[in-house]
Write a protein that holds these residues in place. Structure first.
Motif, PDB file in Angstrom:
ATOM      1  N   LEU A 256       0.821  -1.211   0.000  1.00  0.00           N
ATOM      2  CA  LEU A 256       0.000   0.000   0.000  1.00  0.00           C
ATOM      3  C   LEU A 256       0.852   1.257   0.000  1.00  0.00           C
ATOM      4  O   LEU A 256       0.502   2.253  -0.637  1.00  0.00           O
ATOM      5  CB  LEU A 256      -0.938   0.001   1.210  1.00  0.00           C
ATOM      6  N   ILE A 257       1.971   1.220   0.706  1.00  0.00           N
ATOM      7  CA  ILE A 257       2.879   2.367   0.697  1.00  0.00           C
ATOM      8  C   ILE A 257       3.409   2.600  -0.720  1.00  0.00           C
ATOM      9  O   ILE A 257       3.406   3.728  -1.217  1.00  0.00           O
ATOM     10  CB  ILE A 257       4.036   2.166   1.700  1.00  0.00           C
ATOM     11  N   VAL A 258       3.839   1.532  -1.375  1.00  0.00           N
ATOM     12  CA  VAL A 258       4.366   1.652  -2.734  1.00  0.00           C
ATOM     13  C   VAL A 258       3.287   2.177  -3.678  1.00  0.00           C
ATOM     14  O   VAL A 258       3.533   3.068  -4.495  1.00  0.00           O
ATOM     15  CB  VAL A 258       4.927   0.295  -3.224  1.00  0.00           C
ATOM     16  N   PHE A 259       2.080   1.636  -3.555  1.00  0.00           N
ATOM     17  CA  PHE A 259       0.986   2.097  -4.412  1.00  0.00           C
ATOM     18  C   PHE A 259       0.703   3.580  -4.197  1.00  0.00           C
ATOM     19  O   PHE A 259       0.520   4.337  -5.153  1.00  0.00           O
ATOM     20  CB  PHE A 259      -0.275   1.274  -4.143  1.00  0.00           C
ATOM     21  N   ASN A 260       0.652   4.002  -2.935  1.00  0.00           N
ATOM     22  CA  ASN A 260       0.354   5.404  -2.650  1.00  0.00           C
ATOM     23  C   ASN A 260       1.471   6.339  -3.092  1.00  0.00           C
ATOM     24  O   ASN A 260       1.204   7.484  -3.452  1.00  0.00           O
ATOM     25  CB  ASN A 260       0.042   5.590  -1.166  1.00  0.00           C
ATOM     26  N   VAL A 261       2.702   5.878  -3.066  1.00  0.00           N
ATOM     27  CA  VAL A 261       3.809   6.700  -3.564  1.00  0.00           C
ATOM     28  C   VAL A 261       3.638   6.944  -5.061  1.00  0.00           C
ATOM     29  O   VAL A 261       3.939   8.040  -5.556  1.00  0.00           O
ATOM     30  CB  VAL A 261       5.170   6.045  -3.241  1.00  0.00           C
ATOM     31  N   THR A 262       3.118   5.946  -5.771  1.00  0.00           N
ATOM     32  CA  THR A 262       2.905   6.137  -7.211  1.00  0.00           C
ATOM     33  C   THR A 262       1.774   7.126  -7.478  1.00  0.00           C
ATOM     34  O   THR A 262       1.703   7.684  -8.567  1.00  0.00           O
ATOM     35  CB  THR A 262       2.590   4.809  -7.915  1.00  0.00           C
ATOM     36  N   GLN A 263       0.883   7.329  -6.521  1.00  0.00           N
ATOM     37  CA  GLN A 263      -0.242   8.246  -6.694  1.00  0.00           C
ATOM     38  C   GLN A 263       0.118   9.690  -6.346  1.00  0.00           C
ATOM     39  O   GLN A 263      -0.669  10.597  -6.602  1.00  0.00           O
ATOM     40  CB  GLN A 263      -1.424   7.811  -5.821  1.00  0.00           C
ATOM     41  N   LEU A 264       1.293   9.909  -5.770  1.00  0.00           N
ATOM     42  CA  LEU A 264       1.693  11.253  -5.353  1.00  0.00           C
ATOM     43  C   LEU A 264       2.047  12.129  -6.550  1.00  0.00           C
ATOM     44  O   LEU A 264       2.669  11.679  -7.508  1.00  0.00           O
ATOM     45  CB  LEU A 264       2.910  11.195  -4.429  1.00  0.00           C
TER      46      LEU A 264
ATOM     47  N   PHE B 257       4.405  15.023  -6.940  1.00  0.00           N
ATOM     48  CA  PHE B 257       5.467  15.643  -6.152  1.00  0.00           C
ATOM     49  C   PHE B 257       5.548  17.153  -6.340  1.00  0.00           C
ATOM     50  O   PHE B 257       6.131  17.841  -5.511  1.00  0.00           O
ATOM     51  CB  PHE B 257       6.812  14.984  -6.467  1.00  0.00           C
ATOM     52  N   THR B 258       4.953  17.673  -7.392  1.00  0.00           N
ATOM     53  CA  THR B 258       4.964  19.125  -7.570  1.00  0.00           C
ATOM     54  C   THR B 258       3.945  19.806  -6.667  1.00  0.00           C
ATOM     55  O   THR B 258       4.119  20.955  -6.290  1.00  0.00           O
ATOM     56  CB  THR B 258       4.667  19.491  -9.039  1.00  0.00           C
ATOM     57  N   ASN B 259       2.861  19.092  -6.334  1.00  0.00           N
ATOM     58  CA  ASN B 259       1.821  19.650  -5.477  1.00  0.00           C
ATOM     59  C   ASN B 259       1.281  18.539  -4.568  1.00  0.00           C
ATOM     60  O   ASN B 259       0.196  17.999  -4.815  1.00  0.00           O
ATOM     61  CB  ASN B 259       0.703  20.244  -6.344  1.00  0.00           C
ATOM     62  N   PRO B 260       2.021  18.193  -3.507  1.00  0.00           N
ATOM     63  CA  PRO B 260       1.686  16.991  -2.740  1.00  0.00           C
ATOM     64  C   PRO B 260       0.454  17.100  -1.830  1.00  0.00           C
ATOM     65  O   PRO B 260       0.029  16.098  -1.295  1.00  0.00           O
ATOM     66  CB  PRO B 260       2.951  16.753  -1.908  1.00  0.00           C
TER      67      PRO B 260
ATOM     68  N   ALA C 200      -3.146  10.227  -0.870  1.00  0.00           N
ATOM     69  CA  ALA C 200      -2.009   9.313  -0.925  1.00  0.00           C
ATOM     70  C   ALA C 200      -1.081   9.519   0.266  1.00  0.00           C
ATOM     71  O   ALA C 200      -0.566   8.554   0.832  1.00  0.00           O
ATOM     72  CB  ALA C 200      -1.250   9.490  -2.234  1.00  0.00           C
ATOM     73  N   LEU C 201      -0.870  10.774   0.665  1.00  0.00           N
ATOM     74  CA  LEU C 201      -0.032  11.039   1.842  1.00  0.00           C
ATOM     75  C   LEU C 201      -0.648  10.442   3.106  1.00  0.00           C
ATOM     76  O   LEU C 201       0.061   9.866   3.940  1.00  0.00           O
ATOM     77  CB  LEU C 201       0.178  12.539   2.018  1.00  0.00           C
ATOM     78  N   ILE C 202      -1.952  10.580   3.238  1.00  0.00           N
ATOM     79  CA  ILE C 202      -2.634   9.997   4.395  1.00  0.00           C
ATOM     80  C   ILE C 202      -2.517   8.473   4.358  1.00  0.00           C
ATOM     81  O   ILE C 202      -2.281   7.829   5.384  1.00  0.00           O
ATOM     82  CB  ILE C 202      -4.104  10.448   4.432  1.00  0.00           C
ATOM     83  N   GLY C 203      -2.643   7.887   3.171  1.00  0.00           N
ATOM     84  CA  GLY C 203      -2.504   6.441   3.030  1.00  0.00           C
ATOM     85  C   GLY C 203      -1.108   5.956   3.363  1.00  0.00           C
ATOM     86  O   GLY C 203      -0.934   4.899   3.979  1.00  0.00           O
ATOM     87  N   ILE C 204      -0.101   6.724   2.962  1.00  0.00           N
ATOM     88  CA  ILE C 204       1.282   6.365   3.292  1.00  0.00           C
ATOM     89  C   ILE C 204       1.501   6.419   4.796  1.00  0.00           C
ATOM     90  O   ILE C 204       2.093   5.506   5.379  1.00  0.00           O
ATOM     91  CB  ILE C 204       2.261   7.293   2.548  1.00  0.00           C
ATOM     92  N   ALA C 205       1.004   7.472   5.430  1.00  0.00           N
ATOM     93  CA  ALA C 205       1.164   7.602   6.880  1.00  0.00           C
ATOM     94  C   ALA C 205       0.439   6.472   7.619  1.00  0.00           C
ATOM     95  O   ALA C 205       0.978   5.886   8.564  1.00  0.00           O
ATOM     96  CB  ALA C 205       0.652   8.963   7.341  1.00  0.00           C
ATOM     97  N   ALA C 206      -0.771   6.153   7.179  1.00  0.00           N
ATOM     98  CA  ALA C 206      -1.538   5.086   7.833  1.00  0.00           C
ATOM     99  C   ALA C 206      -0.863   3.726   7.650  1.00  0.00           C
ATOM    100  O   ALA C 206      -0.794   2.929   8.598  1.00  0.00           O
ATOM    101  CB  ALA C 206      -2.954   5.057   7.278  1.00  0.00           C
TER     102      ALA C 206
END
Length: 66
Positions: free
Chosen positions: A15-23, A25-28, A36-42
């Motif tokens: 899930l972390i890898v998937f959410n990183v692909t959804q970021l 990076f120019t406007n996180p 995606a940031l919330i998903g990475i943190a969770a």
């Protein structure tokens, strides 16, 4: 129990890898990037909790003399 926690850790890492692909990076913090940031943190929290659980089970086994 070790296999179960290993599977859950792998799912959380996926899930972390998937959410990183959804970021974006120019406007996180806009749109799907915020989700995606919330998903990475969770997912990161889930990994930490599972690792703490595994360590506590190892301690419990050592104190019970198994």
């Amino acid at each position: 129990m070790k296999i179960f926690t290993s599977i859950l850790v792998l799912l959380a890492l996926a899930l972390i890898v998937f959410n990183v692909t959804q970021l974006d990076f120019t406007n996180p913090f806009k749109g799907d990037s915020g989700v995606a940031l919330i998903g990475i943190a969770a997912s990161f929290c889930a990994v930490l909790i599972l690792l703490i659980f595994r360590i506590s089970k190892k301690i419990e086994e050592k104190t019970n003399g198994r």
